[in-house]
Design a protein around this motif. Structure first.
Motif, PDB file in Angstrom:
ATOM      1  N   PRO A   1      96.842 -45.858 -56.275  1.00 51.75           N
ATOM      2  CA  PRO A   1      96.791 -44.708 -57.184  1.00 51.75           C
ATOM      3  C   PRO A   1      98.034 -44.649 -58.076  1.00 51.75           C
ATOM      4  O   PRO A   1      99.057 -45.259 -57.763  1.00 51.75           O
ATOM      5  N   SER A   2      97.939 -43.875 -59.151  1.00 51.11           N
ATOM      6  CA  SER A   2      99.111 -43.721 -60.014  1.00 51.11           C
ATOM      7  C   SER A   2     100.221 -43.053 -59.216  1.00 51.11           C
ATOM      8  O   SER A   2      99.968 -42.246 -58.321  1.00 51.11           O
ATOM      9  N   GLY A   3     101.460 -43.430 -59.531  1.00 58.48           N
ATOM     10  CA  GLY A   3     102.611 -42.918 -58.809  1.00 58.48           C
ATOM     11  C   GLY A   3     103.020 -43.798 -57.642  1.00 58.48           C
ATOM     12  O   GLY A   3     104.011 -43.526 -56.978  1.00 58.48           O
ATOM     13  N   TRP A   4     102.256 -44.864 -57.394  1.00 54.73           N
ATOM     14  CA  TRP A   4     102.561 -45.812 -56.317  1.00 54.73           C
ATOM     15  C   TRP A   4     102.885 -47.160 -56.935  1.00 54.73           C
ATOM     16  O   TRP A   4     102.187 -47.635 -57.833  1.00 54.73           O
ATOM     17  N   THR A   5     103.945 -47.806 -56.457  1.00 54.78           N
ATOM     18  CA  THR A   5     104.412 -49.084 -56.986  1.00 54.78           C
ATOM     19  C   THR A   5     104.274 -50.168 -55.932  1.00 54.78           C
ATOM     20  O   THR A   5     104.589 -49.943 -54.761  1.00 54.78           O
ATOM     21  N   LYS A   6     103.835 -51.353 -56.365  1.00 51.31           N
ATOM     22  CA  LYS A   6     103.765 -52.513 -55.467  1.00 51.31           C
ATOM     23  C   LYS A   6     105.175 -53.045 -55.261  1.00 51.31           C
ATOM     24  O   LYS A   6     105.828 -53.448 -56.210  1.00 51.31           O
ATOM     25  N   VAL A   7     105.641 -53.029 -54.033  1.00 53.16           N
ATOM     26  CA  VAL A   7     106.990 -53.484 -53.707  1.00 53.16           C
ATOM     27  C   VAL A   7     106.969 -54.928 -53.245  1.00 53.16           C
ATOM     28  O   VAL A   7     107.879 -55.705 -53.528  1.00 53.16           O
ATOM     29  N   GLN A   8     105.930 -55.307 -52.530  1.00 53.02           N
ATOM     30  CA  GLN A   8     105.837 -56.651 -51.960  1.00 53.02           C
ATOM     31  C   GLN A   8     104.371 -57.043 -51.858  1.00 53.02           C
ATOM     32  O   GLN A   8     103.505 -56.200 -51.643  1.00 53.02           O
ATOM     33  N   THR A   9     104.083 -58.329 -52.007  1.00 53.71           N
ATOM     34  CA  THR A   9     102.745 -58.876 -51.830  1.00 53.71           C
ATOM     35  C   THR A   9     102.799 -59.866 -50.678  1.00 53.71           C
ATOM     36  O   THR A   9     103.746 -60.634 -50.575  1.00 53.71           O
ATOM     37  N   TYR A  10     101.787 -59.838 -49.810  1.00 53.36           N
ATOM     38  CA  TYR A  10     101.789 -60.722 -48.642  1.00 53.36           C
ATOM     39  C   TYR A  10     100.367 -60.942 -48.136  1.00 53.36           C
ATOM     40  O   TYR A  10      99.421 -60.311 -48.622  1.00 53.36           O
ATOM     41  N   TYR A  11     100.215 -61.817 -47.162  1.00 56.24           N
ATOM     42  CA  TYR A  11      98.924 -62.072 -46.525  1.00 56.24           C
ATOM     43  C   TYR A  11      98.810 -61.216 -45.270  1.00 56.24           C
ATOM     44  O   TYR A  11      99.747 -61.125 -44.484  1.00 56.24           O
ATOM     45  N   SER A  12      97.645 -60.583 -45.066  1.00 55.52           N
ATOM     46  CA  SER A  12      97.371 -59.804 -43.857  1.00 55.52           C
ATOM     47  C   SER A  12      96.006 -60.176 -43.309  1.00 55.52           C
ATOM     48  O   SER A  12      95.011 -60.135 -44.042  1.00 55.52           O
ATOM     49  N   GLY A  13      95.946 -60.527 -42.031  1.00 50.96           N
ATOM     50  CA  GLY A  13      94.673 -60.826 -41.388  1.00 50.96           C
ATOM     51  C   GLY A  13      93.743 -59.623 -41.354  1.00 50.96           C
ATOM     52  O   GLY A  13      92.527 -59.765 -41.306  1.00 50.96           O
ATOM     53  N   GLY A  14      94.287 -58.403 -41.414  1.00 51.07           N
ATOM     54  CA  GLY A  14      93.480 -57.194 -41.421  1.00 51.07           C
ATOM     55  C   GLY A  14      92.870 -56.876 -42.769  1.00 51.07           C
ATOM     56  O   GLY A  14      92.059 -55.963 -42.887  1.00 51.07           O
ATOM     57  N   CYS A  15      93.253 -57.624 -43.793  1.00 57.61           N
ATOM     58  CA  CYS A  15      92.742 -57.365 -45.141  1.00 57.61           C
ATOM     59  C   CYS A  15      91.800 -58.458 -45.624  1.00 57.61           C
ATOM     60  O   CYS A  15      91.558 -58.589 -46.819  1.00 57.61           O
ATOM     61  N   VAL A  16      91.275 -59.252 -44.712  1.00 52.96           N
ATOM     62  CA  VAL A  16      90.364 -60.338 -45.097  1.00 52.96           C
ATOM     63  C   VAL A  16      88.977 -59.754 -45.349  1.00 52.96           C
ATOM     64  O   VAL A  16      88.327 -59.256 -44.436  1.00 52.96           O
ATOM     65  N   VAL A  17      88.557 -59.787 -46.601  1.00 51.82           N
ATOM     66  CA  VAL A  17      87.237 -59.296 -46.977  1.00 51.82           C
ATOM     67  C   VAL A  17      86.232 -60.435 -46.865  1.00 51.82           C
ATOM     68  O   VAL A  17      85.153 -60.276 -46.324  1.00 51.82           O
ATOM     69  N   PHE A  18      86.581 -61.582 -47.391  1.00 51.39           N
ATOM     70  CA  PHE A  18      85.785 -62.801 -47.293  1.00 51.39           C
ATOM     71  C   PHE A  18      86.670 -63.876 -46.673  1.00 51.39           C
ATOM     72  O   PHE A  18      87.880 -63.703 -46.605  1.00 51.39           O
ATOM     73  N   VAL A  19      86.093 -64.971 -46.258  1.00 51.30           N
ATOM     74  CA  VAL A  19      86.875 -66.050 -45.650  1.00 51.30           C
ATOM     75  C   VAL A  19      88.002 -66.436 -46.598  1.00 51.30           C
ATOM     76  O   VAL A  19      87.784 -66.663 -47.785  1.00 51.30           O
ATOM     77  N   ASN A  20      89.219 -66.454 -46.081  1.00 49.76           N
ATOM     78  CA  ASN A  20      90.413 -66.708 -46.891  1.00 49.76           C
ATOM     79  C   ASN A  20      91.220 -67.812 -46.196  1.00 49.76           C
ATOM     80  O   ASN A  20      92.255 -67.548 -45.609  1.00 49.76           O
ATOM     81  N   SER A  21      90.714 -69.019 -46.242  1.00 50.48           N
ATOM     82  CA  SER A  21      91.351 -70.112 -45.511  1.00 50.48           C
ATOM     83  C   SER A  21      92.696 -70.526 -46.094  1.00 50.48           C
ATOM     84  O   SER A  21      93.485 -71.190 -45.435  1.00 50.48           O
ATOM     85  N   SER A  22      92.993 -70.123 -47.313  1.00 53.70           N
ATOM     86  CA  SER A  22      94.247 -70.543 -47.940  1.00 53.70           C
ATOM     87  C   SER A  22      95.388 -69.558 -47.673  1.00 53.70           C
ATOM     88  O   SER A  22      96.505 -69.805 -48.086  1.00 53.70           O
ATOM     89  N   PHE A  23      95.123 -68.469 -46.989  1.00 51.91           N
ATOM     90  CA  PHE A  23      96.129 -67.445 -46.719  1.00 51.91           C
ATOM     91  C   PHE A  23      96.767 -66.916 -48.007  1.00 51.91           C
ATOM     92  O   PHE A  23      97.951 -66.636 -48.067  1.00 51.91           O
ATOM     93  N   THR A  24      95.933 -66.778 -49.032  1.00 52.50           N
ATOM     94  CA  THR A  24      96.372 -66.200 -50.294  1.00 52.50           C
ATOM     95  C   THR A  24      96.789 -64.755 -50.060  1.00 52.50           C
ATOM     96  O   THR A  24      96.108 -64.029 -49.332  1.00 52.50           O
ATOM     97  N   PRO A  25      97.892 -64.304 -50.658  1.00 47.82           N
ATOM     98  CA  PRO A  25      98.295 -62.907 -50.472  1.00 47.82           C
ATOM     99  C   PRO A  25      97.151 -61.942 -50.796  1.00 47.82           C
ATOM    100  O   PRO A  25      96.502 -62.065 -51.839  1.00 47.82           O
ATOM    101  N   ASN A  26      96.905 -61.027 -49.865  1.00 45.99           N
ATOM    102  CA  ASN A  26      95.793 -60.088 -50.019  1.00 45.99           C
ATOM    103  C   ASN A  26      96.191 -58.650 -49.674  1.00 45.99           C
ATOM    104  O   ASN A  26      95.337 -57.794 -49.468  1.00 45.99           O
ATOM    105  N   ALA A  27      97.495 -58.392 -49.584  1.00 42.75           N
ATOM    106  CA  ALA A  27      97.972 -57.058 -49.214  1.00 42.75           C
ATOM    107  C   ALA A  27      99.266 -56.742 -49.951  1.00 42.75           C
ATOM    108  O   ALA A  27      99.939 -57.642 -50.457  1.00 42.75           O
TER     109      ALA A  27
END
Length: 121
Positions: free
Chosen positions: A88-114
């Motif tokens: 939402p507005s007023g929130w800033t992305k501080v860091q990007t990383y990979y999380s196993g809890g955020c896998v929507v589809f198979v993500n075998s490359s461990f691309t940052p998703n959180a």
């Protein structure tokens, strides 16, 4: 005694109707709810976890998500969120990383998703 029981049942019924009818906008700051993945993430909320459940329609990948209410949280609060919905507005992305809890589809490359988000205003 009968009046007391009737009044108690009426109060219980009203409470159940209110809890079922409550929309995400009526949630407390920081509250989480689990919804089926085909539901849109409401304004002021972020996705914080994905999974599978027999109670939701079967899809390829995860079919259920946990969402968190961010409106009303104080400035400086940090929240870990899945990158599946924009913050939402007023929130800033501080860091990007990979999380196993955020896998929507198979993500075998461990691309940052959180993201680690911080409330700035």
């Amino acid at each position: 005694m009968r009046r007391l029981r009737t009044a108690g049942l009426a109060l219980l019924g009203a409470t159940l109707v209110a809890s079922v009818a409550a929309s995400p906008a009526q949630a407390s700051p920081g509250e989480t709810r689990t919804v089926c993945a085909d539901s849109m993430t409401p304004d002021g909320w972020v996705d914080v976890n994905w999974g599978t459940s027999a109670s939701c329609r079967v899809m390829s990948g995860s079919n259920v998500k946990m969402i968190k209410q961010l409106e009303g949280l104080p400035v400086g609060t940090q929240v870990n969120a899945c990158a599946s919905a924009q913050p939402p507005s007023g929130w800033t992305k501080v860091q990007t990383y990979y999380s196993g809890g955020c896998v929507v589809f198979v993500n075998s490359s461990f691309t940052p998703n959180a993201w680690l988000l911080r409330k700035t205003s």
